[in-house]
Scaffold this motif. Structure first.
Motif, PDB file in Angstrom:
ATOM      1  N   LEU B 106       0.831  -1.202   0.000  1.00  0.00           N
ATOM      2  CA  LEU B 106       0.000   0.000   0.000  1.00  0.00           C
ATOM      3  C   LEU B 106       0.869   1.258   0.000  1.00  0.00           C
ATOM      4  O   LEU B 106       0.557   2.248  -0.669  1.00  0.00           O
ATOM      5  CB  LEU B 106      -0.913  -0.023   1.234  1.00  0.00           C
ATOM      6  N   VAL B 107       1.957   1.219   0.763  1.00  0.00           N
ATOM      7  CA  VAL B 107       2.853   2.366   0.812  1.00  0.00           C
ATOM      8  C   VAL B 107       3.489   2.586  -0.560  1.00  0.00           C
ATOM      9  O   VAL B 107       3.613   3.713  -1.037  1.00  0.00           O
ATOM     10  CB  VAL B 107       3.949   2.161   1.879  1.00  0.00           C
ATOM     11  N   GLN B 108       3.858   1.489  -1.209  1.00  0.00           N
ATOM     12  CA  GLN B 108       4.444   1.606  -2.560  1.00  0.00           C
ATOM     13  C   GLN B 108       3.442   2.200  -3.551  1.00  0.00           C
ATOM     14  O   GLN B 108       3.779   3.050  -4.357  1.00  0.00           O
ATOM     15  CB  GLN B 108       4.870   0.216  -3.069  1.00  0.00           C
ATOM     16  N   ASN B 109       2.200   1.699  -3.482  1.00  0.00           N
ATOM     17  CA  ASN B 109       1.174   2.107  -4.449  1.00  0.00           C
ATOM     18  C   ASN B 109       0.348   3.301  -3.988  1.00  0.00           C
ATOM     19  O   ASN B 109      -0.740   3.527  -4.490  1.00  0.00           O
ATOM     20  CB  ASN B 109       0.199   0.944  -4.700  1.00  0.00           C
ATOM     21  N   TRP B 110       0.829   4.005  -2.988  1.00  0.00           N
ATOM     22  CA  TRP B 110       0.027   5.062  -2.398  1.00  0.00           C
ATOM     23  C   TRP B 110      -0.375   6.122  -3.421  1.00  0.00           C
ATOM     24  O   TRP B 110       0.461   6.600  -4.176  1.00  0.00           O
ATOM     25  CB  TRP B 110       0.811   5.716  -1.250  1.00  0.00           C
ATOM     26  N   ASN B 111      -1.655   6.446  -3.469  1.00  0.00           N
ATOM     27  CA  ASN B 111      -2.119   7.499  -4.376  1.00  0.00           C
ATOM     28  C   ASN B 111      -3.319   8.224  -3.769  1.00  0.00           C
ATOM     29  O   ASN B 111      -3.857   7.804  -2.750  1.00  0.00           O
ATOM     30  CB  ASN B 111      -2.480   6.898  -5.738  1.00  0.00           C
ATOM     31  N   GLU B 112      -3.712   9.283  -4.412  1.00  0.00           N
ATOM     32  CA  GLU B 112      -4.787  10.136  -3.875  1.00  0.00           C
ATOM     33  C   GLU B 112      -6.106   9.377  -3.761  1.00  0.00           C
ATOM     34  O   GLU B 112      -6.852   9.562  -2.804  1.00  0.00           O
ATOM     35  CB  GLU B 112      -4.980  11.359  -4.773  1.00  0.00           C
ATOM     36  N   GLU B 113      -6.348   8.555  -4.743  1.00  0.00           N
ATOM     37  CA  GLU B 113      -7.607   7.812  -4.765  1.00  0.00           C
ATOM     38  C   GLU B 113      -7.757   6.958  -3.506  1.00  0.00           C
ATOM     39  O   GLU B 113      -8.777   6.995  -2.812  1.00  0.00           O
ATOM     40  CB  GLU B 113      -7.627   6.918  -6.013  1.00  0.00           C
ATOM     41  N   THR B 114      -6.695   6.199  -3.206  1.00  0.00           N
ATOM     42  CA  THR B 114      -6.721   5.339  -2.026  1.00  0.00           C
ATOM     43  C   THR B 114      -6.838   6.164  -0.761  1.00  0.00           C
ATOM     44  O   THR B 114      -7.611   5.818   0.146  1.00  0.00           O
ATOM     45  CB  THR B 114      -5.434   4.500  -1.970  1.00  0.00           C
ATOM     46  N   GLU B 115      -6.069   7.259  -0.712  1.00  0.00           N
ATOM     47  CA  GLU B 115      -6.108   8.119   0.471  1.00  0.00           C
ATOM     48  C   GLU B 115      -7.519   8.651   0.706  1.00  0.00           C
ATOM     49  O   GLU B 115      -8.026   8.628   1.834  1.00  0.00           O
ATOM     50  CB  GLU B 115      -5.129   9.287   0.315  1.00  0.00           C
ATOM     51  N   ALA B 116      -8.151   9.091  -0.371  1.00  0.00           N
ATOM     52  CA  ALA B 116      -9.509   9.622  -0.262  1.00  0.00           C
ATOM     53  C   ALA B 116     -10.465   8.561   0.251  1.00  0.00           C
ATOM     54  O   ALA B 116     -11.278   8.806   1.156  1.00  0.00           O
ATOM     55  CB  ALA B 116      -9.974  10.140  -1.624  1.00  0.00           C
TER      56      ALA B 116
END
Lengths: 234, 234
Positions: B106-116
């Motif tokens: 998840l840290v590697q693939n972290w993006n705005e979409e996931t954060e939202a």
DNA sequence: GAATTGTAGATTGTCGACAATTTACTTGAC
DNA sequence: GTCAAGTAAATTGTCGACAATCTACAATTC
């Protein structure tokens, strides 16, 4: 608590249902590559071939559905699961996560019984390698080692998940038709794991399992990608 | 490749088979506690109640069998799975192993979409807590957060395994009837995870998830053991 | 009274049949 | 030749029926 019969030397005869037997047969047919991935598996054909009606075949297929070997589409029937190189890569990542946890527990629960079982399996791996046995036999022996690790961990859940992973992995390797160039490598890559476990060295054991799995991942997904390209270009 | 229709605003109407619907209904009945663990689920009763024949009920039960919600004994039928405190403990251990791996990806693939998505879910957790909603709603919201983590990891296999874990976990929590003493704790224990992820700090995120899961494990298995003792002593 | 045997009722296991749907093919129009 | 609509065969979805098996309780024996 549990009734312990006087044990009159009788062996419990297997009271396996028809559905379970059909499921096993189907599973074997898929894993061994007799049924190509993506292929529709016709209820009537399977039923006729096994000499049963369609009902148990359908139930067996449902059983295999949630275990991931086949998929179903409403009004279209059952299909042998397609596996992509990406999915295979993901599978190995999942497997690594599981096996690292297994190793950690395994070191805690380490005992002679487990050591004996794993040692015997490494020897078995050497045997099948020198015998230049069938790829299916080799992979099965390989998986058995990891199954024994799961069993030894003392957490049956690990074994359950691994069993599902194993089925899909075997399935993929059968499609490729080979694993290592040199069959003796299979046995050799398991030895460092066993050694680290014997030394009760968790960190080293994790390194060993990581190396082992990542190496397999590298080889298998690479071969699989080649296979995929061949398929799509035709 | 994939045919992209002109998108005339029509939503795909669910072409779910009868089997899938029955499976969902059964699953819900079991998880929500309407069917007690160990209880036999009579094909004819279920069939009559749902107004269908026994065939789809049997197929649905098979579907649930390999996903672990029910077990089958030849000539005796299907039973709602019994869960022991040990099995529940093991389940949490498996879950921890999976979620640690999920965090790493998840840290590697972290993006705005996931954060939202994750932020929204934490807010949702706060909402259900203040609403003092049904325990089922609370647990579902909790699980949804972890589901979103799995989705965001980019490895669908993680989600598949988690889904199975989630079903069994929900099932157990329903049996207990409560999780934390204070419902707001659910939301609060998720915040450190999200914060660590936002900071892209893998080690901290793993610590947070470990704390979260082990805490739940501690509470749930303790409550479950009490429940078990009550059962056996009667 | 406890344990075994026998029997009736209920439940599961399997099957063949028919309805619903998909698939493959044919026909026709442009 | 290409596309569309129509049609027939094949396949899946569901059902009700009967055989096999289990369960619970009564009868029998010790």
């Amino acid at each position: 608590m549990t009734e312990t019969q006087p044990s009159s030397g009788f062996q419990q005869l297997d009271r396996e249902g028809l559905v379970q037997r059909v499921a096993k047969l189907l599973s074997k047919a898929i894993v061994s590559g007799k049924l190509a991935p993506g292929a529709r598996l016709s209820e009537s054909v399977v039923a006729r071939e096994l000499g049963v009606s369609r009902a148990p075949v359908r139930e067996a297929a449902r059983l295999l559905e949630s275990s991931g070997l086949v998929t179903s589409e409403p009004n279209r029937g059952f299909f042998v699961r397609q596996i992509s190189a990406k999915a295979l890569d993901d599978l190995y990542e999942l497997r690594l996560a599981i096996e690292i946890a297994v190793i950690q527990r395994l070191v805690q629960n380490w005992n002679e019984e487990t050591e004996a079982a794993l040692s015997a399996q490494v020897e078995a791996l050497h045997r099948v390698a020198t015998l230049d046995a069938d790829i299916f036999i080799q992979v099965e022996a390989d998986m058995q080692f990891h199954r024994l690790m799961c069993t030894g961990s003392g957490n049956p859940k690990f074994l359950t998940v691994f069993e599902q992973i194993a089925i899909e992995t075997e399935f993929s390797i059968m499609l490729i038709g080979q694993l290592y160039d040199d069959p003796t490598q299979i046995a050799e890559t398991h030895e460092p794991i066993l050694e680290a476990l014997r030394a009760q060295d968790t960190a080293m054991a994790i390194d060993a399992i990581r190396y082992h799995i990542c190496e397999a991942q590298r080889i298998v997904t690479k071969q699989f990608r080649i296979l995929e390209e061949g398929k799509t270009s035709i």
